[in-house]
Structure formats: C-alpha cells, structure tokens
Write a protein that holds these residues in place. Structure first.
Motif, PDB file in Angstrom:
ATOM      1  N   LEU A 105     -16.633  -5.256  -6.093  1.00 15.84           N
ATOM      2  CA  LEU A 105     -17.342  -4.020  -5.462  1.00 15.84           C
ATOM      3  C   LEU A 105     -16.506  -4.021  -3.727  1.00 15.84           C
ATOM      4  CD1 LEU A 105     -19.518  -2.012  -4.869  1.00 15.84           C
ATOM      5  CD2 LEU A 105     -21.071  -4.241  -4.260  1.00 15.84           C
ATOM      6  N   ARG A 106     -16.564  -5.322  -3.204  1.00 16.15           N
ATOM      7  CA  ARG A 106     -15.976  -5.416  -1.759  1.00 16.15           C
ATOM      8  C   ARG A 106     -14.448  -4.559  -1.624  1.00 16.15           C
ATOM      9  NH1 ARG A 106     -17.721  -9.171   1.933  1.00 16.15           N
ATOM     10  NH2 ARG A 106     -18.284 -10.284   0.389  1.00 16.15           N
ATOM     11  N   ALA A 107     -13.750  -5.114  -2.542  1.00 15.54           N
ATOM     12  CA  ALA A 107     -12.294  -4.301  -2.864  1.00 15.54           C
ATOM     13  C   ALA A 107     -12.398  -2.849  -3.000  1.00 15.54           C
ATOM     14  CB  ALA A 107     -11.620  -5.007  -3.876  1.00 15.54           C
ATOM     15  N   ALA A 108     -13.310  -2.631  -3.899  1.00 12.65           N
ATOM     16  CA  ALA A 108     -13.453  -1.074  -4.102  1.00 12.65           C
ATOM     17  C   ALA A 108     -13.829  -0.233  -2.806  1.00 12.65           C
ATOM     18  CB  ALA A 108     -14.457  -0.923  -5.334  1.00 12.65           C
ATOM     19  N   ILE A 109     -14.747  -0.860  -2.193  1.00 13.06           N
ATOM     20  CA  ILE A 109     -15.366  -0.160  -1.055  1.00 13.06           C
ATOM     21  C   ILE A 109     -14.059  -0.192  -0.025  1.00 13.06           C
ATOM     22  CG2 ILE A 109     -16.479  -0.513   1.096  1.00 13.06           C
ATOM     23  CD1 ILE A 109     -18.700  -2.004  -0.702  1.00 13.06           C
ATOM     24  N   VAL A 110     -13.241  -1.061   0.053  1.00 13.00           N
ATOM     25  CA  VAL A 110     -12.084  -1.064   0.970  1.00 13.00           C
ATOM     26  C   VAL A 110     -11.223   0.053   0.498  1.00 13.00           C
ATOM     27  CG1 VAL A 110     -10.356  -2.135   1.832  1.00 13.00           C
ATOM     28  CG2 VAL A 110     -12.487  -3.241   1.867  1.00 13.00           C
ATOM     29  N   ILE A 111     -10.697  -0.164  -0.866  1.00 10.92           N
ATOM     30  CA  ILE A 111      -9.675   0.910  -1.296  1.00 10.92           C
ATOM     31  C   ILE A 111     -10.156   2.391  -1.561  1.00 10.92           C
ATOM     32  CG2 ILE A 111      -8.051   1.170  -3.310  1.00 10.92           C
ATOM     33  CD1 ILE A 111      -7.293  -1.449  -1.776  1.00 10.92           C
ATOM     34  N   TYR A 112     -11.225   2.517  -2.102  1.00  9.49           N
ATOM     35  CA  TYR A 112     -11.621   3.835  -2.449  1.00  9.49           C
ATOM     36  C   TYR A 112     -12.449   4.656  -1.432  1.00  9.49           C
ATOM     37  CZ  TYR A 112     -10.861   2.320  -7.171  1.00  9.49           C
ATOM     38  OH  TYR A 112      -9.979   1.612  -8.386  1.00  9.49           O
ATOM     39  N   GLY A 113     -13.266   3.663  -0.526  1.00 12.36           N
ATOM     40  CA  GLY A 113     -14.057   4.517   0.546  1.00 12.36           C
ATOM     41  C   GLY A 113     -13.409   4.341   1.665  1.00 12.36           C
ATOM     42  N   ILE A 114     -12.715   3.521   2.222  1.00  7.65           N
ATOM     43  CA  ILE A 114     -11.867   3.362   3.648  1.00  7.65           C
ATOM     44  C   ILE A 114     -10.440   3.884   3.161  1.00  7.65           C
ATOM     45  CG2 ILE A 114     -11.013   1.912   5.175  1.00  7.65           C
ATOM     46  CD1 ILE A 114     -13.348   0.031   4.603  1.00  7.65           C
ATOM     47  N   GLY A 115      -9.958   3.655   2.044  1.00  9.03           N
ATOM     48  CA  GLY A 115      -8.462   4.183   2.063  1.00  9.03           C
ATOM     49  C   GLY A 115      -8.247   5.474   1.342  1.00  9.03           C
ATOM     50  N   LEU A 116      -8.896   5.734   0.373  1.00 10.74           N
ATOM     51  CA  LEU A 116      -8.673   6.857  -0.602  1.00 10.74           C
ATOM     52  C   LEU A 116      -9.341   8.089  -0.239  1.00 10.74           C
ATOM     53  CD1 LEU A 116      -6.899   7.894  -3.076  1.00 10.74           C
ATOM     54  CD2 LEU A 116      -9.046   7.196  -4.391  1.00 10.74           C
ATOM     55  N   ILE A 117     -10.541   7.809  -0.117  1.00  9.99           N
ATOM     56  CA  ILE A 117     -11.426   9.119   0.199  1.00  9.99           C
ATOM     57  C   ILE A 117     -10.882   9.889   1.608  1.00  9.99           C
ATOM     58  CG2 ILE A 117     -13.605  10.165   0.827  1.00  9.99           C
ATOM     59  CD1 ILE A 117     -14.714   8.201  -1.203  1.00  9.99           C
ATOM     60  N   PRO A 118     -10.592   9.111   2.542  1.00  5.33           N
ATOM     61  CA  PRO A 118     -10.239   9.922   3.817  1.00  5.33           C
ATOM     62  C   PRO A 118      -8.853  10.391   3.815  1.00  5.33           C
ATOM     63  CG  PRO A 118     -11.162   7.964   4.489  1.00  5.33           C
ATOM     64  CD  PRO A 118     -11.159   7.926   3.075  1.00  5.33           C
TER      65      PRO A 118
END
Length: 160
Positions: A105-118
């Motif tokens: 979960l924590r890695a998914a938040i960083v990779i997808y939420g912080i990195g990929l979506i923007p």
C-alpha cells in the motif's frame, strides 16, 4: 504597474514552503536527530512549492491561471494527501500484506498517487489549455520588438 495577485500569492506560497522545507532539513542537526514533526513539514512543504512553481510558470498577465486552477489544485491535494498517507500509515506491512496493483500500500501510494497520476493529469491539462495559455501572435510581435530594442541598446552601449 501593480503586480498580479496570482503571481504574488504563488511567490509567497513558494517562500513559505521553502522556509518549511529548510526548517525540516535543518532540524536533522538537532541533538537526537530530526523531531517527529520534520517529515510532516516536508510532506506539506514540497507539494506547496511544486504547485507554486507551476502557478508562477502558467500565470499570464492579470488573467491568472484560468482553467488550470482545477488540475493544479487536484495535483496539490493529491501530492499532499499522498505524502501524508505514506508517512502516516502504520509500519506493519509484512510478506502477507495485501498488494495494490502489485505493490504494498505505501509503495503504491508513492508510485501511483504521487508519481504516476500527476504525470498524466498535468500534460493533459496543459494540452487542453494550450491555445489560451501560450503566446498569441500579438504577444510574439511584442517580444520581437522588445528584443530589437534590447539588441539596439546593447549595440550602442546604452544603460537600461
């Protein structure tokens, strides 16, 4: 000429965010290391600084950032929530923890939420507002005229 309110607020936000980031980094030199509040300053200061820089780059004249308000706000909120979630989640992940798109979960938040979506949202937003946010033919002509004046001043040695 009075300065644009959008750019002024963005510059003040960037200054406050930079101070928050600097305080967080400086706190690492305290006896016993960085206090518990330092990462939270970073988690809030970094997104504010990023959005302020985006606003300063996109603001044109007194028109502000027009249609880019929503994507910029979305990215700012997404980054802040993402950093704070990743920071605030309990550290109890194990080999049996559930995965989100193949990541803890924590890695998914960083990779997808912080990195990929923007990375997806911002180029689409800029593409949709390209016509209104780029220089018009009149703006380009004004830039050429100012460039010619600047070149003449440099050739003659005039002071600005």
């Amino acid at each position: 000429m009075k300065e644009d309110l959008t750019k002024r607020l963005a510059r003040l936000s960037l200054t406050a965010a930079t101070i928050a980031i600097a305080v967080a980094y400086a706190s690492a030199f305290m006896t016993g290391g960085a206090p518990g509040w330092a990462p939270w300053l970073l988690a809030c200061g970094i997104p504010v600084a990023l959005v302020a820089i985006m606003i300063m780059g996109a603001a044109r004249g007194r028109g502000g950032i027009q249609k880019l308000v929503v994507p910029f706000a979305f990215v700012g909120i997404l980054l802040t929530v993402g950093f704070c979630l990743a920071l605030g989640l309990p550290a109890n992940e194990s080999a049996n923890s559930s995965l989100v798109f193949g990541l803890p979960l924590r890695a998914a938040i960083v990779i997808y939420g912080i990195g990929l979506i923007p990375i997806v949202v911002l180029p689409v937003a800029y593409a949709l507002t390209f016509e209104t946010q780029t220089l018009s033919a009149e703006d380009l002509e004004q830039v050429r005229k100012l460039g010619a004046i600047y070149a003449r001043r440099n050739d003659t040695g005039e002071s600005q």
